[in-house]
Scaffold this motif. Sequence first.
Motif, PDB file in Angstrom:
ATOM      1  N   SER A 143       0.840  -1.200   0.000  1.00 30.48           N
ATOM      2  CA  SER A 143       0.000   0.000   0.000  1.00 30.48           C
ATOM      3  C   SER A 143       0.874   1.247   0.000  1.00 30.48           C
ATOM      4  O   SER A 143       2.091   1.180   0.214  1.00 30.48           O
ATOM      5  N   GLY A 144       0.247   2.387  -0.213  1.00 30.49           N
ATOM      6  CA  GLY A 144       0.963   3.656  -0.138  1.00 30.49           C
ATOM      7  C   GLY A 144       1.578   3.870   1.233  1.00 30.49           C
ATOM      8  O   GLY A 144       2.687   4.398   1.356  1.00 30.49           O
ATOM      9  N   LEU A 145       0.856   3.439   2.264  1.00 29.67           N
ATOM     10  CA  LEU A 145       1.383   3.564   3.629  1.00 29.67           C
ATOM     11  C   LEU A 145       2.642   2.714   3.802  1.00 29.67           C
ATOM     12  O   LEU A 145       3.625   3.152   4.398  1.00 29.67           O
ATOM     13  N   ARG A 146       2.608   1.500   3.292  1.00 28.13           N
ATOM     14  CA  ARG A 146       3.774   0.610   3.410  1.00 28.13           C
ATOM     15  C   ARG A 146       4.960   1.160   2.615  1.00 28.13           C
ATOM     16  O   ARG A 146       6.103   1.056   3.054  1.00 28.13           O
ATOM     17  N   LYS A 147       4.691   1.731   1.443  1.00 23.88           N
ATOM     18  CA  LYS A 147       5.776   2.299   0.641  1.00 23.88           C
ATOM     19  C   LYS A 147       6.443   3.458   1.374  1.00 23.88           C
ATOM     20  O   LYS A 147       7.665   3.579   1.374  1.00 23.88           O
ATOM     21  N   SER A 148       5.641   4.323   1.985  1.00 23.71           N
ATOM     22  CA  SER A 148       6.228   5.512   2.606  1.00 23.71           C
ATOM     23  C   SER A 148       6.809   5.255   3.990  1.00 23.71           C
ATOM     24  O   SER A 148       7.793   5.880   4.368  1.00 23.71           O
ATOM     25  N   LEU A 149       6.241   4.330   4.760  1.00 20.94           N
ATOM     26  CA  LEU A 149       6.693   4.129   6.141  1.00 20.94           C
ATOM     27  C   LEU A 149       7.557   2.884   6.342  1.00 20.94           C
ATOM     28  O   LEU A 149       8.190   2.742   7.383  1.00 20.94           O
ATOM     29  N   ARG A 150       7.558   1.971   5.385  1.00 20.58           N
ATOM     30  CA  ARG A 150       8.427   0.780   5.363  1.00 20.58           C
ATOM     31  C   ARG A 150       8.447  -0.032   6.658  1.00 20.58           C
ATOM     32  O   ARG A 150       9.494  -0.192   7.275  1.00 20.58           O
ATOM     33  N   PRO A 151       7.327  -0.580   7.055  1.00 21.47           N
ATOM     34  CA  PRO A 151       7.327  -1.397   8.270  1.00 21.47           C
ATOM     35  C   PRO A 151       7.935  -2.770   8.025  1.00 21.47           C
ATOM     36  O   PRO A 151       7.961  -3.254   6.896  1.00 21.47           O
ATOM     37  N   ARG A 152       8.416  -3.371   9.089  1.00 24.31           N
ATOM     38  CA  ARG A 152       8.868  -4.767   9.057  1.00 24.31           C
ATOM     39  C   ARG A 152       8.103  -5.475  10.152  1.00 24.31           C
ATOM     40  O   ARG A 152       8.406  -5.307  11.335  1.00 24.31           O
ATOM     41  N   GLY A 153       7.103  -6.221   9.781  1.00 27.07           N
ATOM     42  CA  GLY A 153       6.264  -6.874  10.781  1.00 27.07           C
ATOM     43  C   GLY A 153       5.391  -5.849  11.483  1.00 27.07           C
ATOM     44  O   GLY A 153       4.860  -4.933  10.853  1.00 27.07           O
TER      45      GLY A 153
END
Length: 140
Positions: free
Chosen positions: A84-94
């Motif tokens: 998602s856009g959120l994952r692209k910008s914030l780059r979480p791991r788990g």
Amino acid sequence: MPLLIGPASAAEESTVAPEPPLFFEGDAPELSEFQWTHRPIVVFADSPNDPRFVQQMEYLTAREDELRERDVIILTDTDASTVSGLRKSLRPRGFMMVLIGKDGTVYLRKPFPWDVREISRSIDKLPMRQQEVRDRRLTP
């Protein structure tokens, strides 16, 4: 004499705006939509069954009033297979909990659940929040 409740009362009730949603799940709006109006808390997990995600959501739902008072909205993303856009910008791991200020700045990243009391303390230290509190004190 009986008390009559007429159309005026109904009209008054309908003018009260409903509270906006506090939680946005899945395909959430863009963060820019909340800039200068809300403080997003983004909660990531690889699955909605992640115990850390479950615990974080319990913390957040237990004290919604405190979050609303601080103009917080909660965005959740528990689908690691979709970028998602959120994952692209914030780059979480788990699992990850992120606090974003009204100005769009990431102020806090936590790899474990955080209690609303701790989140509130962090928000209350932000300059914009301190200004909001001062402004409320001055307004009669």
